[in-house]
Design an enzyme around this catalytic site. Structure first.
Site, PDB file in Angstrom:
ATOM      1  N   HIS A  84       0.558  11.526 -28.896  1.00 15.54           N
ATOM      2  CA  HIS A  84       0.151  10.158 -28.536  1.00 15.54           C
ATOM      3  C   HIS A  84      -0.359   9.394 -29.756  1.00 15.54           C
ATOM      4  O   HIS A  84      -0.098   8.200 -29.913  1.00 15.54           O
ATOM      5  CB  HIS A  84      -0.940  10.187 -27.460  1.00 15.54           C
ATOM      6  CG  HIS A  84      -0.412  10.531 -26.101  1.00 15.54           C
ATOM      7  ND1 HIS A  84      -1.205  11.017 -25.087  1.00 15.54           N
ATOM      8  CD2 HIS A  84       0.833  10.470 -25.589  1.00 15.54           C
ATOM      9  CE1 HIS A  84      -0.463  11.229 -24.016  1.00 15.54           C
ATOM     10  NE2 HIS A  84       0.778  10.911 -24.293  1.00 15.54           N
ATOM     11  N   HIS A  91       9.043   9.285 -27.401  1.00 18.55           N
ATOM     12  CA  HIS A  91       7.926  10.082 -26.869  1.00 18.55           C
ATOM     13  C   HIS A  91       8.099  11.570 -27.197  1.00 18.55           C
ATOM     14  O   HIS A  91       7.202  12.223 -27.730  1.00 18.55           O
ATOM     15  CB  HIS A  91       7.837   9.863 -25.349  1.00 18.55           C
ATOM     16  CG  HIS A  91       6.808  10.701 -24.670  1.00 18.55           C
ATOM     17  ND1 HIS A  91       5.455  10.477 -24.793  1.00 18.55           N
ATOM     18  CD2 HIS A  91       6.932  11.788 -23.857  1.00 18.55           C
ATOM     19  CE1 HIS A  91       4.795  11.374 -24.088  1.00 18.55           C
ATOM     20  NE2 HIS A  91       5.666  12.188 -23.514  1.00 18.55           N
ATOM     21  N   ARG A  98      -3.659  21.314 -14.696  1.00 22.36           N
ATOM     22  CA  ARG A  98      -2.515  20.462 -15.045  1.00 22.36           C
ATOM     23  C   ARG A  98      -2.591  19.963 -16.491  1.00 22.36           C
ATOM     24  O   ARG A  98      -1.581  19.633 -17.097  1.00 22.36           O
ATOM     25  CB  ARG A  98      -2.400  19.280 -14.059  1.00 22.36           C
ATOM     26  CG  ARG A  98      -1.148  18.446 -14.309  1.00 22.36           C
ATOM     27  CD  ARG A  98      -0.829  17.475 -13.185  1.00 22.36           C
ATOM     28  NE  ARG A  98       0.339  16.694 -13.526  1.00 22.36           N
ATOM     29  CZ  ARG A  98       1.048  15.977 -12.659  1.00 22.36           C
ATOM     30  NH1 ARG A  98       0.698  15.949 -11.393  1.00 22.36           N
ATOM     31  NH2 ARG A  98       2.099  15.302 -13.048  1.00 22.36           N
ATOM     32  N   ARG A 129       0.815  -1.234   0.000  1.00 24.26           N
ATOM     33  CA  ARG A 129       0.000   0.000   0.000  1.00 24.26           C
ATOM     34  C   ARG A 129       0.838   1.268   0.000  1.00 24.26           C
ATOM     35  O   ARG A 129       0.378   2.336   0.391  1.00 24.26           O
ATOM     36  CB  ARG A 129      -0.987   0.025   1.166  1.00 24.26           C
ATOM     37  CG  ARG A 129      -1.972  -1.124   1.139  1.00 24.26           C
ATOM     38  CD  ARG A 129      -3.114  -0.904   2.096  1.00 24.26           C
ATOM     39  NE  ARG A 129      -3.949  -2.084   2.118  1.00 24.26           N
ATOM     40  CZ  ARG A 129      -3.715  -3.135   2.897  1.00 24.26           C
ATOM     41  NH1 ARG A 129      -2.682  -3.130   3.719  1.00 24.26           N
ATOM     42  NH2 ARG A 129      -4.514  -4.183   2.858  1.00 24.26           N
ATOM     43  N   GLU A 183      10.262  18.740 -24.514  1.00 23.79           N
ATOM     44  CA  GLU A 183       9.503  19.101 -23.289  1.00 23.79           C
ATOM     45  C   GLU A 183       9.960  20.464 -22.772  1.00 23.79           C
ATOM     46  O   GLU A 183       9.155  21.225 -22.222  1.00 23.79           O
ATOM     47  CB  GLU A 183       9.653  18.019 -22.205  1.00 23.79           C
ATOM     48  CG  GLU A 183       9.162  16.617 -22.608  1.00 23.79           C
ATOM     49  CD  GLU A 183       7.642  16.482 -22.770  1.00 23.79           C
ATOM     50  OE1 GLU A 183       6.903  17.450 -22.535  1.00 23.79           O
ATOM     51  OE2 GLU A 183       7.207  15.372 -23.157  1.00 23.79           O
ATOM     52  N   GLU A 235      -4.785  16.722 -11.785  1.00 22.33           N
ATOM     53  CA  GLU A 235      -5.280  17.077 -13.122  1.00 22.33           C
ATOM     54  C   GLU A 235      -6.801  17.161 -13.189  1.00 22.33           C
ATOM     55  O   GLU A 235      -7.441  16.537 -14.038  1.00 22.33           O
ATOM     56  CB  GLU A 235      -4.728  16.087 -14.163  1.00 22.33           C
ATOM     57  CG  GLU A 235      -4.736  16.686 -15.568  1.00 22.33           C
ATOM     58  CD  GLU A 235      -3.983  15.851 -16.589  1.00 22.33           C
ATOM     59  OE1 GLU A 235      -2.845  15.435 -16.297  1.00 22.33           O
ATOM     60  OE2 GLU A 235      -4.538  15.648 -17.665  1.00 22.33           O
ATOM     61  N   ASN A 243      -0.242  18.916 -21.149  1.00 20.80           N
ATOM     62  CA  ASN A 243      -0.436  18.000 -22.279  1.00 20.80           C
ATOM     63  C   ASN A 243      -0.362  18.721 -23.621  1.00 20.80           C
ATOM     64  O   ASN A 243      -0.703  18.132 -24.659  1.00 20.80           O
ATOM     65  CB  ASN A 243      -1.785  17.275 -22.160  1.00 20.80           C
ATOM     66  CG  ASN A 243      -1.818  16.388 -20.924  1.00 20.80           C
ATOM     67  OD1 ASN A 243      -0.789  15.872 -20.504  1.00 20.80           O
ATOM     68  ND2 ASN A 243      -2.992  16.235 -20.327  1.00 20.80           N
TER      69      ASN A 243
HETATM   70  P1  NAD Z   1      13.532   6.030 -21.245  1.00 23.46           P
HETATM   71  O1  NAD Z   1      13.356   5.970 -19.813  1.00 23.46           O
HETATM   72  O2  NAD Z   1      13.075   4.871 -22.073  1.00 23.46           O
HETATM   73  O3  NAD Z   1      15.061   6.288 -21.563  1.00 23.46           O
HETATM   74  C1  NAD Z   1      15.462   6.382 -22.909  1.00 23.46           C
HETATM   75  C2  NAD Z   1      16.658   5.476 -23.205  1.00 23.46           C
HETATM   76  O4  NAD Z   1      17.834   6.085 -22.665  1.00 23.46           O
HETATM   77  C3  NAD Z   1      16.586   4.101 -22.588  1.00 23.46           C
HETATM   78  O5  NAD Z   1      17.100   3.186 -23.510  1.00 23.46           O
HETATM   79  C4  NAD Z   1      17.471   4.213 -21.353  1.00 23.46           C
HETATM   80  O6  NAD Z   1      18.020   2.980 -20.957  1.00 23.46           O
HETATM   81  C5  NAD Z   1      18.550   5.148 -21.841  1.00 23.46           C
HETATM   82  N1  NAD Z   1      19.204   5.961 -20.817  1.00 23.46           N
HETATM   83  C6  NAD Z   1      18.640   6.505 -19.715  1.00 23.46           C
HETATM   84  N2  NAD Z   1      19.533   7.270 -19.090  1.00 23.46           N
HETATM   85  C7  NAD Z   1      20.679   7.210 -19.797  1.00 23.46           C
HETATM   86  C8  NAD Z   1      21.969   7.804 -19.649  1.00 23.46           C
HETATM   87  N3  NAD Z   1      22.216   8.668 -18.674  1.00 23.46           N
HETATM   88  N4  NAD Z   1      22.914   7.500 -20.550  1.00 23.46           N
HETATM   89  C9  NAD Z   1      22.648   6.666 -21.590  1.00 23.46           C
HETATM   90  N5  NAD Z   1      21.459   6.089 -21.794  1.00 23.46           N
HETATM   91  C10 NAD Z   1      20.480   6.366 -20.907  1.00 23.46           C
HETATM   92  O7  NAD Z   1      12.822   7.330 -21.887  1.00 23.46           O
HETATM   93  P2  NAD Z   1      12.437   8.753 -21.282  1.00 23.46           P
HETATM   94  O8  NAD Z   1      12.261   9.638 -22.454  1.00 23.46           O
HETATM   95  O9  NAD Z   1      13.330   9.180 -20.194  1.00 23.46           O
HETATM   96  O10 NAD Z   1      11.016   8.484 -20.625  1.00 23.46           O
HETATM   97  C11 NAD Z   1       9.884   8.170 -21.408  1.00 23.46           C
HETATM   98  C12 NAD Z   1       8.804   7.685 -20.494  1.00 23.46           C
HETATM   99  O11 NAD Z   1       8.463   8.714 -19.578  1.00 23.46           O
HETATM  100  C13 NAD Z   1       7.522   7.270 -21.184  1.00 23.46           C
HETATM  101  O12 NAD Z   1       7.097   6.038 -20.666  1.00 23.46           O
HETATM  102  C14 NAD Z   1       6.532   8.365 -20.807  1.00 23.46           C
HETATM  103  O13 NAD Z   1       5.207   7.900 -20.750  1.00 23.46           O
HETATM  104  C15 NAD Z   1       7.051   8.758 -19.463  1.00 23.46           C
HETATM  105  N6  NAD Z   1       6.682  10.116 -19.035  1.00 23.46           N
HETATM  106  C16 NAD Z   1       6.161  10.260 -17.790  1.00 23.46           C
HETATM  107  C17 NAD Z   1       5.836  11.523 -17.327  1.00 23.46           C
HETATM  108  C18 NAD Z   1       5.296  11.685 -15.930  1.00 23.46           C
HETATM  109  O14 NAD Z   1       4.883  12.794 -15.574  1.00 23.46           O
HETATM  110  N7  NAD Z   1       5.311  10.658 -15.123  1.00 23.46           N
HETATM  111  C19 NAD Z   1       6.057  12.647 -18.126  1.00 23.46           C
HETATM  112  C20 NAD Z   1       6.621  12.465 -19.397  1.00 23.46           C
HETATM  113  C21 NAD Z   1       6.932  11.181 -19.846  1.00 23.46           C
HETATM  114  N1  GLY Z   2       3.659  15.136 -18.251  1.00 28.15           N
HETATM  115  C1  GLY Z   2       2.373  15.670 -17.947  1.00 28.15           C
HETATM  116  C2  GLY Z   2       2.096  15.747 -16.487  1.00 28.15           C
HETATM  117  O1  GLY Z   2       2.934  15.439 -15.670  1.00 28.15           O
HETATM  118  O2  GLY Z   2       1.002  16.107 -16.133  1.00 28.15           O
END
Ligand code: NAD
Ligand code: GLY
Length: 363
Positions: free
Chosen positions: A253, A266, A242, A122, A186, A238, A246
């Protein structure tokens, strides 16, 4: 060495987001959390391959034991099917409610590890240690944690805030080019949402100015965190505001799902989606031509994709699967001006189709 710190304060949560040169100071911060039994570092083998020895050296100053749990990298592994195995690993090693989870990686690791932390017994405490630019400026801040299910991305999750965010910026030195695009998209989004000095300063930069230890990178991360924190503080869950975060995501998407998460990362999909939102904003809510040209120029300076390569009718079909559908229209976040976003704007299908057609041509 700590480079800077910002606090995010919302209803029922308050935590620091710290930028650091490297891992130094992480143990001290963990040691200051009350009553910790054990620390679990959730990461991927890719990231561990480069940074495990550095973080291990730092964590050797912890007052409690720590161990690593390795996750498979990539969006397809941010999946509900992978969750059970990690719960079992925690149970088999007697993780109790006083355990702390470190999400050590990009957004995939952050969202997945955060989901584990939110649900194991939890909820146990967790810490974000972001290693991609996207994770530094976006996913590690604000407490959205989630996993994917077969029918959709981020369909199961929670709003679950970390104890703190600790960004070791030297890790960005190994980030692949494609991943820089994700974070820069971003950053551009946050600058458009904010306007003002942030946008002015970023507009004077080009992509090659951004590197792991450049002042402009640090500035852009700090400003992005300021913009995102300011919004999340007001509307964690949101219920309204918030949603402006988006901006660019409706088309983004759709592009990602149409291309089955293979062709674009992404952030690249969001970059193309930002242009759709800018075109619609100019058409529908009075975003000026000079603002539009300024935004496109910035995106080109940052070497972000702007042109739509996919077929407009196929993009529309994928948009319609999105939850924002409403009769013959879809909801968008648009910009009346820089710093003046408008969320929940209904846009008719035929207008979206025309704009997407235009985005296939020269901008
Ligand atoms: P990711 O986490 O897949 O990382 C991208 C690639 O880079 C991977 O292959 C990873 O292993 C590699 N990598 C990571 N750090 C590294 C480093 N320092 N050196 C070399 N390689 C490295 O991609 P991302 O763009 O960081 O994240 C995308 C994800 O984030 C998606 O799932 C998306 O939905 C999510 N997201 C979440 C939020 C939120 O508010 N929670 C916001 C935006 C995106
Ligand atoms: N990435 C959008 C949010 O965090 O709301």
């Amino acid at each position: 060495m700590k480079l800077s710190e910002r606090e995010i304060i919302g209803q029922g949560f308050r935590y620091p987001i710290e930028l650091h040169e490297d891992f130094q100071g992480l143990s001290e911060k963990l040691n200051s959390l009350p009553k910790v039994s054990k620390v679990y570092v959730l990461t991927s083998r890719e990231i561990a391959g480069i940074y495990e020895k550095y973080i291990t050296k730092e964590l050797s100053s912890l007052n409690v034991p720590f161990s690593f749990i390795y996750l498979k990298p990539g969006e397809k592994n941010k999946h509900i099917d992978r969750v059970k195995k990690v719960y079992n690993q925690l149970i088999e090693t007697d993780a109790d409610r006083k355990a702390v989870v470190i999400a050590f990686g990009g957004g995939v690791v952050g969202d997945f590890a955060g989901f584990i932390a939110a649900t194991y017994q939890r909820g146990v405490r967790f810490v974000q240690v972001p290693t991609t630019l996207l994770a530094c400026v976006d996913s590690s801040v604000g407490g959205k944690v989630a996993v994917n299910v077969d029918s959709g991305k981020n369909m199961v999750g929670a709003f679950y805030q970390p104890e703190f965010v600790f960004a070791p910026l030297f890790t960005l030195s190994t980030l692949p080019e494609k991943e820089w695009s994700c974070g820069l998209a971003e950053i551009a989004k946050h600058a458009f949402l904010d306007g003002g000095d942030f946008l002015d300063k970023i507009s004077k930069s080009k992509r090659s100015d951004f590197s792991a230890n450049s002042p402009i990178l640090r500035y852009a991360i700090e400003e992005s965190v300021r913009v995102k924190s300011g919004i999340v503080s007001q509307d964690e869950k949101e219920t309204g505001l918030r949603a402006v975060l988006n901006l660019g995501h409706t088309t983004g998407h759709a592009i990602e799902s149409l291309t089955q998460y293979k062709k674009y990362s992404h952030g690249e999909a969001v970059a193309v989606g930002l242009v759709t939102a800018l075109l619609l904003s100019r058409e529908l809510v009075g975003f000026s031509e000079s603002n539009f040209q300024r935004a496109i120029t910035l995106m080109k300076q940052l070497e972000l994709p702007t042109r739509l390569e996919e077929k407009p009718d196929e993009i529309l079909k994928h948009m319609e699967h999105d939850k924002k559908k409403e009769g013959t229209s879809l909801k968008f976040v648009l910009l009346e001006d820089f710093g003046k976003p408008k969320f929940g704007v209904s846009v008719e299908r035929k207008n979206i189709f025309e704009i997407l057609k235009r985005q296939k041509g020269k901008l």
